[in-house]
Design a protein around this motif. Sequence first.
Motif, PDB file in Angstrom:
ATOM      1  N   ALA A 315       0.812  -1.214   0.000  1.00 11.01           N
ATOM      2  CA  ALA A 315       0.000   0.000   0.000  1.00 11.01           C
ATOM      3  C   ALA A 315       0.843   1.261   0.000  1.00 11.01           C
ATOM      4  O   ALA A 315       0.333   2.340  -0.229  1.00 11.01           O
ATOM      5  N   HIS A 316       2.138   1.127   0.291  1.00  8.66           N
ATOM      6  CA  HIS A 316       2.991   2.303   0.410  1.00  8.66           C
ATOM      7  C   HIS A 316       3.683   2.654  -0.896  1.00  8.66           C
ATOM      8  O   HIS A 316       4.561   3.503  -0.911  1.00  8.66           O
ATOM      9  N   GLY A 317       3.333   2.013  -1.973  1.00  8.84           N
ATOM     10  CA  GLY A 317       3.958   2.306  -3.251  1.00  8.84           C
ATOM     11  C   GLY A 317       3.404   3.574  -3.874  1.00  8.84           C
ATOM     12  O   GLY A 317       2.435   4.168  -3.418  1.00  8.84           O
ATOM     13  N   ARG A 318       4.052   3.972  -4.947  1.00  7.17           N
ATOM     14  CA  ARG A 318       3.646   5.143  -5.707  1.00  7.17           C
ATOM     15  C   ARG A 318       3.272   4.692  -7.114  1.00  7.17           C
ATOM     16  O   ARG A 318       3.980   3.893  -7.724  1.00  7.17           O
ATOM     17  N   VAL A 319       2.167   5.212  -7.613  1.00  6.26           N
ATOM     18  CA  VAL A 319       1.727   4.895  -8.969  1.00  6.26           C
ATOM     19  C   VAL A 319       1.839   6.158  -9.808  1.00  6.26           C
ATOM     20  O   VAL A 319       1.269   7.205  -9.455  1.00  6.26           O
ATOM     21  N   GLU A 320       2.578   6.065 -10.913  1.00  2.89           N
ATOM     22  CA  GLU A 320       2.757   7.194 -11.819  1.00  2.89           C
ATOM     23  C   GLU A 320       2.094   6.868 -13.153  1.00  2.89           C
ATOM     24  O   GLU A 320       2.207   5.742 -13.654  1.00  2.89           O
ATOM     25  N   GLU A 321       1.408   7.859 -13.718  1.00  2.00           N
ATOM     26  CA  GLU A 321       0.734   7.669 -14.998  1.00  2.00           C
ATOM     27  C   GLU A 321       1.107   8.786 -15.965  1.00  2.00           C
ATOM     28  O   GLU A 321       1.252   9.948 -15.568  1.00  2.00           O
ATOM     29  N   LEU A 322       1.235   8.402 -17.228  1.00  2.00           N
ATOM     30  CA  LEU A 322       1.476   9.359 -18.309  1.00  2.00           C
ATOM     31  C   LEU A 322       0.446   9.103 -19.397  1.00  2.00           C
ATOM     32  O   LEU A 322       0.334   7.986 -19.904  1.00  2.00           O
ATOM     33  N   ALA A 323      -0.316  10.130 -19.747  1.00  2.00           N
ATOM     34  CA  ALA A 323      -1.340  10.029 -20.785  1.00  2.00           C
ATOM     35  C   ALA A 323      -0.875  10.784 -22.021  1.00  2.00           C
ATOM     36  O   ALA A 323      -0.474  11.953 -21.933  1.00  2.00           O
ATOM     37  N   LEU A 324      -0.939  10.119 -23.163  1.00  2.00           N
ATOM     38  CA  LEU A 324      -0.554  10.738 -24.430  1.00  2.00           C
ATOM     39  C   LEU A 324      -1.769  10.736 -25.352  1.00  2.00           C
ATOM     40  O   LEU A 324      -2.242   9.672 -25.757  1.00  2.00           O
ATOM     41  N   PRO A 325      -2.306  11.918 -25.687  1.00  2.00           N
ATOM     42  CA  PRO A 325      -3.500  11.992 -26.536  1.00  2.00           C
ATOM     43  C   PRO A 325      -3.217  11.460 -27.940  1.00  2.00           C
ATOM     44  O   PRO A 325      -2.057  11.347 -28.361  1.00  2.00           O
ATOM     45  N   ALA A 363      -5.821   5.644 -31.242  1.00  2.00           N
ATOM     46  CA  ALA A 363      -6.210   5.981 -29.875  1.00  2.00           C
ATOM     47  C   ALA A 363      -5.049   6.631 -29.143  1.00  2.00           C
ATOM     48  O   ALA A 363      -3.884   6.524 -29.539  1.00  2.00           O
ATOM     49  N   GLY A 364      -5.379   7.301 -28.052  1.00  2.52           N
ATOM     50  CA  GLY A 364      -4.348   7.775 -27.157  1.00  2.52           C
ATOM     51  C   GLY A 364      -3.825   6.620 -26.322  1.00  2.52           C
ATOM     52  O   GLY A 364      -4.379   5.515 -26.323  1.00  2.52           O
ATOM     53  N   VAL A 365      -2.738   6.868 -25.589  1.00  5.41           N
ATOM     54  CA  VAL A 365      -2.074   5.808 -24.835  1.00  5.41           C
ATOM     55  C   VAL A 365      -1.892   6.254 -23.392  1.00  5.41           C
ATOM     56  O   VAL A 365      -1.539   7.412 -23.122  1.00  5.41           O
ATOM     57  N   LEU A 366      -2.115   5.326 -22.457  1.00  6.49           N
ATOM     58  CA  LEU A 366      -1.885   5.570 -21.038  1.00  6.49           C
ATOM     59  C   LEU A 366      -0.823   4.597 -20.542  1.00  6.49           C
ATOM     60  O   LEU A 366      -0.977   3.380 -20.662  1.00  6.49           O
ATOM     61  N   LEU A 367       0.279   5.142 -19.994  1.00  2.00           N
ATOM     62  CA  LEU A 367       1.335   4.336 -19.397  1.00  2.00           C
ATOM     63  C   LEU A 367       1.199   4.421 -17.877  1.00  2.00           C
ATOM     64  O   LEU A 367       1.075   5.519 -17.321  1.00  2.00           O
ATOM     65  N   VAL A 377       5.351  -2.362 -16.762  1.00  2.00           N
ATOM     66  CA  VAL A 377       4.668  -1.139 -17.178  1.00  2.00           C
ATOM     67  C   VAL A 377       3.372  -1.522 -17.878  1.00  2.00           C
ATOM     68  O   VAL A 377       3.368  -2.340 -18.801  1.00  2.00           O
ATOM     69  N   ALA A 378       2.269  -0.952 -17.423  1.00  3.16           N
ATOM     70  CA  ALA A 378       0.966  -1.255 -18.018  1.00  3.16           C
ATOM     71  C   ALA A 378       0.674  -0.253 -19.132  1.00  3.16           C
ATOM     72  O   ALA A 378       0.807   0.959 -18.944  1.00  3.16           O
ATOM     73  N   ILE A 379       0.274  -0.774 -20.295  1.00  7.22           N
ATOM     74  CA  ILE A 379      -0.055   0.053 -21.452  1.00  7.22           C
ATOM     75  C   ILE A 379      -1.525  -0.178 -21.791  1.00  7.22           C
ATOM     76  O   ILE A 379      -1.968  -1.318 -21.911  1.00  7.22           O
ATOM     77  N   SER A 380      -2.280   0.898 -21.937  1.00  7.76           N
ATOM     78  CA  SER A 380      -3.692   0.763 -22.290  1.00  7.76           C
ATOM     79  C   SER A 380      -4.103   1.936 -23.162  1.00  7.76           C
ATOM     80  O   SER A 380      -3.399   2.949 -23.254  1.00  7.76           O
ATOM     81  N   GLN A 381      -5.255   1.770 -23.812  1.00 14.14           N
ATOM     82  CA  GLN A 381      -5.791   2.871 -24.600  1.00 14.14           C
ATOM     83  C   GLN A 381      -6.300   3.968 -23.674  1.00 14.14           C
ATOM     84  O   GLN A 381      -6.843   3.698 -22.603  1.00 14.14           O
ATOM     85  N   LEU A 382      -6.107   5.194 -24.106  1.00 13.52           N
ATOM     86  CA  LEU A 382      -6.534   6.344 -23.322  1.00 13.52           C
ATOM     87  C   LEU A 382      -7.952   6.718 -23.709  1.00 13.52           C
ATOM     88  O   LEU A 382      -8.230   7.059 -24.866  1.00 13.52           O
ATOM     89  N   GLY A 383      -8.856   6.652 -22.750  1.00 13.80           N
ATOM     90  CA  GLY A 383     -10.226   7.074 -23.004  1.00 13.80           C
ATOM     91  C   GLY A 383     -10.328   8.589 -22.992  1.00 13.80           C
ATOM     92  O   GLY A 383      -9.582   9.283 -22.305  1.00 13.80           O
ATOM     93  N   ARG A 384     -11.256   9.112 -23.746  1.00 12.49           N
ATOM     94  CA  ARG A 384     -11.453  10.556 -23.805  1.00 12.49           C
ATOM     95  C   ARG A 384     -12.159  11.030 -22.543  1.00 12.49           C
ATOM     96  O   ARG A 384     -13.099  10.412 -22.061  1.00 12.49           O
ATOM     97  N   ALA A 385     -11.694  12.142 -21.976  1.00 14.32           N
ATOM     98  CA  ALA A 385     -12.289  12.678 -20.754  1.00 14.32           C
ATOM     99  C   ALA A 385     -13.684  13.210 -21.045  1.00 14.32           C
ATOM    100  O   ALA A 385     -13.880  14.046 -21.924  1.00 14.32           O
TER     101      ALA A 385
END
Length: 391
Positions: A315-325, A363-367, A377-385
């Motif tokens: 639970a003490h980890g850090r999660v970082e995300e990068l979204a590329l449109p 599609a956009g990409v979420l890392l 590293v998890a790679i997924s499609q970026l959904g539109r906000a």
Amino acid sequence: MDETSPSRRGGSAAAEPLFRPLEGGALRPLGAVPPSIQWIVTAIGGLAALALGAGLLAAWRARRGERRRRALLDDIGLLQGALLPPVADRVGGLCASVAYRPWDGPGAGGDFYDVFALPGGRDGVVLGDVEGHGREVIGATAALRHSLRAYLEAGLEPRAALELAGEVLGRDPAATMATAVLAVHDPRSGMFTWAGAGHPPPILLGGEFGAETLTAAAAPPLGAATATGLRQTSVYLPRGSAACLFTDGLIDARAGGGRLGLDRLGELAENLGDRLSASTLLDAVGREASEITDDMAVCVLRPTARSAGEHLEGAHGRVEELALPPGQISTSLMQRFLWACGVEADEAQAAMSAARETAREGAGVLLRVETEGRAPVAISQLGRATLAPVP
């Protein structure tokens, strides 16, 4: 020429008196002032005129200063009502303190904050700074604060809320540029998630937060004519810890011949210990700085209860995300982000290849990277906000 004139006698005539006695001893003026003393009379008159003018100028400046002071107080009052709402000492699972100090320059600025309850028992935080000062920015700043709050209340994550706000402002050619940081706290899991747009990251104190705050691949400001809402960070915020959100007026204060800076601000906050609050931090900056160059707003948050996350492994980890449109898949940006997260070169190369493959579908990409774990590293499609609630 008269023979009795001084030139004929070779001597100088005695000065004729200015006043000649009348019968009964009274005096009467003889007329014009002799040339020999006219300059004295002129000088006295000039000095009197200067004194009168200086007095009138001082009175005018005093009245103008009073008008400016009243206008500044009016601006601050408007700001406090529209941009700086009252915040309770406790909001959901957080103890909150907020404070604002206006710059001593020409009018108050566009700093804003808000701390509020969200559906599902979570807590939301909005803090930012709109470019400009005074009454001219109050309308735009109030609208932005309300919009960002509404996006979080509708269920968007902080990153997606900033992405949507950036799109909305991007359609307005007259929009004012702004920076902001948004955060959501879940007291059940203890997770604290934030995202910024051209804004300094929060200062985290009193917990084991893993890697240092990641600033690589930071998102641009709102209204900068480019996509924002690119980055998001989640950390576990235990009891006894604190998160400090602030506007850049604190780190831009002048001290020691340069800017105060993020590192020194963190030291000031840490040195306050249990006395840390929004007001005490502003006081510490005021003592440290030789000059304040902008408005300053601070929000200090502390968890109030034990969360379920305290008993969960990892639970003490850090999660970082990068979204590329879509259409903005940048290899250099992905590389900086992955390396800053500590991802090994081979894994980073594989992740970037997978991201480019995903982007081929338009599609956009979420890392997504867990910095304290061994998950790939998890790679997924970026959904539109959108304003549809995020599960």
